[in-house]
Design a protein around this motif. Structure first.
Motif, PDB file in Angstrom:
ATOM      1  N   LEU A  44      74.220   1.199  35.134  1.00 27.89           N
ATOM      2  CA  LEU A  44      73.257   1.414  34.052  1.00 27.89           C
ATOM      3  C   LEU A  44      71.855   0.981  34.467  1.00 27.89           C
ATOM      4  CD1 LEU A  44      75.529   0.231  31.115  1.00 27.89           C
ATOM      5  CD2 LEU A  44      74.712   2.577  31.507  1.00 27.89           C
ATOM      6  N   GLN A  45      71.751  -0.169  35.137  1.00 29.84           N
ATOM      7  CA  GLN A  45      70.449  -0.649  35.584  1.00 29.84           C
ATOM      8  C   GLN A  45      69.846   0.283  36.635  1.00 29.84           C
ATOM      9  OE1 GLN A  45      71.292  -4.628  36.891  1.00 29.84           O
ATOM     10  NE2 GLN A  45      71.424  -5.421  34.795  1.00 29.84           N
ATOM     11  N   THR A  46      70.696   0.948  37.406  1.00 26.90           N
ATOM     12  CA  THR A  46      70.225   1.898  38.413  1.00 26.90           C
ATOM     13  C   THR A  46      69.519   3.078  37.768  1.00 26.90           C
ATOM     14  OG1 THR A  46      71.891   1.305  40.067  1.00 26.90           O
ATOM     15  CG2 THR A  46      71.035   3.562  40.174  1.00 26.90           C
ATOM     16  N   ILE A  47      70.047   3.565  36.659  1.00 27.92           N
ATOM     17  CA  ILE A  47      69.546   4.811  36.083  1.00 27.92           C
ATOM     18  C   ILE A  47      68.599   4.598  34.907  1.00 27.92           C
ATOM     19  CG2 ILE A  47      71.381   5.343  34.416  1.00 27.92           C
ATOM     20  CD1 ILE A  47      69.780   7.681  37.095  1.00 27.92           C
ATOM     21  N   GLU A  48      68.515   3.387  34.370  1.00 27.16           N
ATOM     22  CA  GLU A  48      67.636   3.142  33.218  1.00 27.16           C
ATOM     23  C   GLU A  48      66.175   3.535  33.464  1.00 27.16           C
ATOM     24  OE1 GLU A  48      68.603  -0.916  32.274  1.00 27.16           O
ATOM     25  OE2 GLU A  48      70.178  -0.299  30.865  1.00 27.16           O
ATOM     26  N   PRO A  49      65.582   3.216  34.622  1.00 29.71           N
ATOM     27  CA  PRO A  49      64.184   3.622  34.813  1.00 29.71           C
ATOM     28  C   PRO A  49      64.001   5.146  34.771  1.00 29.71           C
ATOM     29  CG  PRO A  49      64.760   1.900  36.376  1.00 29.71           C
ATOM     30  CD  PRO A  49      66.053   2.330  35.718  1.00 29.71           C
ATOM     31  N   LEU A  50      64.935   5.886  35.345  1.00 32.31           N
ATOM     32  CA  LEU A  50      64.837   7.348  35.309  1.00 32.31           C
ATOM     33  C   LEU A  50      65.030   7.864  33.887  1.00 32.31           C
ATOM     34  CD1 LEU A  50      64.497  10.036  36.792  1.00 32.31           C
ATOM     35  CD2 LEU A  50      66.982  10.031  37.182  1.00 32.31           C
ATOM     36  N   ALA A  51      65.987   7.322  33.185  1.00 34.23           N
ATOM     37  CA  ALA A  51      66.223   7.743  31.795  1.00 34.23           C
ATOM     38  C   ALA A  51      64.986   7.491  30.942  1.00 34.23           C
ATOM     39  CB  ALA A  51      67.439   7.006  31.226  1.00 34.23           C
ATOM     40  N   GLN A  52      64.355   6.341  31.135  1.00 34.61           N
ATOM     41  CA  GLN A  52      63.145   6.027  30.374  1.00 34.61           C
ATOM     42  C   GLN A  52      62.001   6.968  30.753  1.00 34.61           C
ATOM     43  OE1 GLN A  52      62.497   1.824  31.042  1.00 34.61           O
ATOM     44  NE2 GLN A  52      64.226   1.241  29.748  1.00 34.61           N
ATOM     45  N   ALA A  53      61.855   7.224  32.055  1.00 35.21           N
ATOM     46  CA  ALA A  53      60.778   8.110  32.506  1.00 35.21           C
ATOM     47  C   ALA A  53      60.946   9.528  31.967  1.00 35.21           C
ATOM     48  CB  ALA A  53      60.721   8.134  34.039  1.00 35.21           C
ATOM     49  N   ARG A  54      62.177   9.954  31.800  1.00 40.55           N
ATOM     50  CA  ARG A  54      62.463  11.315  31.309  1.00 40.55           C
ATOM     51  C   ARG A  54      62.742  11.361  29.806  1.00 40.55           C
ATOM     52  NH1 ARG A  54      63.655  15.172  35.256  1.00 40.55           N
ATOM     53  NH2 ARG A  54      62.670  14.463  37.169  1.00 40.55           N
ATOM     54  N   ASN A  55      62.743  10.197  29.179  1.00 38.78           N
ATOM     55  CA  ASN A  55      63.048  10.108  27.754  1.00 38.78           C
ATOM     56  C   ASN A  55      64.403  10.748  27.434  1.00 38.78           C
ATOM     57  OD1 ASN A  55      62.462   9.204  25.160  1.00 38.78           O
ATOM     58  ND2 ASN A  55      61.538  11.158  24.576  1.00 38.78           N
ATOM     59  N   LEU A  56      65.395  10.416  28.274  1.00 38.14           N
ATOM     60  CA  LEU A  56      66.763  10.922  28.098  1.00 38.14           C
ATOM     61  C   LEU A  56      67.700   9.762  27.794  1.00 38.14           C
ATOM     62  CD1 LEU A  56      67.029  13.412  31.106  1.00 38.14           C
ATOM     63  CD2 LEU A  56      67.043  14.021  28.675  1.00 38.14           C
ATOM     64  N   PRO A  57      68.667   9.988  26.925  1.00 39.83           N
ATOM     65  CA  PRO A  57      69.675   8.943  26.700  1.00 39.83           C
ATOM     66  C   PRO A  57      70.627   8.868  27.889  1.00 39.83           C
ATOM     67  CG  PRO A  57      70.269  10.919  25.500  1.00 39.83           C
ATOM     68  CD  PRO A  57      68.911  11.180  26.118  1.00 39.83           C
ATOM     69  N   ILE A  58      71.290   7.741  28.018  1.00 39.04           N
ATOM     70  CA  ILE A  58      72.329   7.577  29.045  1.00 39.04           C
ATOM     71  C   ILE A  58      73.670   7.651  28.329  1.00 39.04           C
ATOM     72  CG2 ILE A  58      73.339   6.058  30.780  1.00 39.04           C
ATOM     73  CD1 ILE A  58      70.532   4.718  31.009  1.00 39.04           C
ATOM     74  N   ASP A  59      74.460   8.647  28.685  1.00 41.40           N
ATOM     75  CA  ASP A  59      75.816   8.745  28.154  1.00 41.40           C
ATOM     76  C   ASP A  59      76.704   7.823  28.982  1.00 41.40           C
ATOM     77  OD1 ASP A  59      74.946  10.714  26.381  1.00 41.40           O
ATOM     78  OD2 ASP A  59      75.504  12.345  27.733  1.00 41.40           O
ATOM     79  N   LYS A  60      77.268   6.811  28.353  1.00 38.09           N
ATOM     80  CA  LYS A  60      78.128   5.851  29.056  1.00 38.09           C
ATOM     81  C   LYS A  60      79.539   6.414  29.132  1.00 38.09           C
ATOM     82  CE  LYS A  60      75.286   2.060  27.472  1.00 38.09           C
ATOM     83  NZ  LYS A  60      75.195   0.925  26.565  1.00 38.09           N
ATOM     84  N   GLU A  61      80.061   6.487  30.362  1.00 37.83           N
ATOM     85  CA  GLU A  61      81.359   7.106  30.599  1.00 37.83           C
ATOM     86  C   GLU A  61      82.288   6.130  31.335  1.00 37.83           C
ATOM     87  OE1 GLU A  61      84.399   8.699  30.578  1.00 37.83           O
ATOM     88  OE2 GLU A  61      83.047  10.286  29.867  1.00 37.83           O
ATOM     89  N   PRO A  62      83.270   5.570  30.625  1.00 38.59           N
ATOM     90  CA  PRO A  62      84.189   4.607  31.255  1.00 38.59           C
ATOM     91  C   PRO A  62      84.996   5.180  32.425  1.00 38.59           C
ATOM     92  CG  PRO A  62      84.471   4.634  28.858  1.00 38.59           C
ATOM     93  CD  PRO A  62      83.526   5.738  29.210  1.00 38.59           C
ATOM     94  N   ARG A  63      85.184   6.491  32.456  1.00 42.07           N
ATOM     95  CA  ARG A  63      85.945   7.085  33.566  1.00 42.07           C
ATOM     96  C   ARG A  63      85.173   7.056  34.879  1.00 42.07           C
ATOM     97  NH1 ARG A  63      87.372  12.795  30.926  1.00 42.07           N
ATOM     98  NH2 ARG A  63      85.155  12.535  30.423  1.00 42.07           N
ATOM     99  N   LEU A  64      83.892   6.708  34.838  1.00 40.91           N
ATOM    100  CA  LEU A  64      83.087   6.636  36.053  1.00 40.91           C
ATOM    101  C   LEU A  64      83.022   5.223  36.650  1.00 40.91           C
ATOM    102  CD1 LEU A  64      80.090   8.986  35.153  1.00 40.91           C
ATOM    103  CD2 LEU A  64      81.975   9.446  36.744  1.00 40.91           C
ATOM    104  N   THR A  65      83.749   4.273  36.070  1.00 41.32           N
ATOM    105  CA  THR A  65      83.735   2.922  36.636  1.00 41.32           C
ATOM    106  C   THR A  65      84.442   2.913  37.991  1.00 41.32           C
ATOM    107  OG1 THR A  65      85.751   2.317  35.451  1.00 41.32           O
ATOM    108  CG2 THR A  65      83.631   1.777  34.388  1.00 41.32           C
TER     109      THR A  65
END
Length: 180
Positions: free
Chosen positions: A53-74
Motif C-alpha cells: 500500500l505504501q508503494t502505490i499510495e503516492p501514485l494513487a494520490q497523484a492520479r486521484n485514484l482509489p486503491i482497491d485492497k485485494e487480500p488475494r495479492l498478499t
C-alpha cells in the motif's frame, strides 16, 4: 487489449504484513510516480500488506485514484514456522510446485490466488490497471506465461520491479520494464 502493470513493492524493513517501507523504499515509491507519468491508468489494486500500500499510495494520490485492497495479492505464506534454510526450500518449490511447508501454501496454491485476480481483471471493463504484490506471488503468476522461469529469476527480482502483462485476443505476454 489490456495492459496490466504488476508492481513488486518497494524496499521494506521486513516480511511481516505490517512491515514498512525503508527510507529508500519511500524514495522508490516517488520514483514510481515519475515512471508511470505518461502511462494511462484506470484502476489500482494492491495487496493489503502495508509495504504494498505504501508503494502505490503516492501514485494513487497523484492520479486521484482509489486503491482497491485485494487480500488475494498478499505474499505467499511459505510457512508459519521459522525455516533456517528457507531459500533452499524455496528453490525446491520451483521444482515441485505442490510442496508446502508447515502452515504454508504450495506455489500452486499461491498461484491460484493471483490467477483468480488476473482472471477478474481480464473479465473486467478497465484496460489499464496497476496491481501491487510481492515477489513470490508475482513470479508464480509469470510462470503461467513462461514455464521456463526458475529460482534464479525470483532472485533477480528487484524492489521495486514492474512487469507489463498484455492480454490480447489470442494470447497473454509480459515484459519486464523496471528491473532490467
Amino acid at each position: 487489449m489490456k495492459n496490466i502493470y504488476i508492481v513488486r513493492h518497494c524496499s521494506a524493513d521486513g516480511q511481516m504484513p505490517n512491515a514498512q517501507l525503508t527510507s529508500e523504499g519511500v524514495k522508490q515509491a516517488e520514483e514510481l510516480v515519475s515512471f508511470f507519468e505518461h502511462i494511462k491508468i484506470e484502476r489500482i489494486i494492491s495487496s493489503t500488506y502495508d509495504r504494498a500500500l505504501q508503494t502505490i499510495e503516492p501514485l494513487a494520490q497523484a492520479r486521484n485514484l482509489p486503491i482497491d485492497k485485494e487480500p488475494r495479492l498478499t505474499e505467499r505464506i511459505f510457512s508459519t514456522v521459522a525455516i533456517d534454510d528457507w531459500q533452499e526450500k524455496l528453490k525446491i518449490s520451483f521444482q515441485n510446485p505442490d510442496i508446502s511447508y508447515e502452515g504454508g501454501e504450495s506455489s500452486r496454491e499461491a498461484q491460484a490466488r493471483i490467477i483468480a485476480v488476473m482472471e477478474d481483471i481480464f473479465a473486467g471493463e478497465d484496460d489499464h490497471i496497476v496491481i501491487v504484490s510481492h515477489g513470490n506471488l508475482i513470479i508464480n503468476f509469470l510462470l503461467t506465461i513462461n514455464a521456463n522461469l526458475h529460482y534464479k529469476d525470483w532472485q533477480a527480482l528487484s524492489n521495486p520491479d514492474v512487469f507489463l502483462v498484455t492480454q490480447m485476443t489470442d494470447r497473454i505476454s509480459y515484459e519486464r520494464l523496471w528491473g532490467k
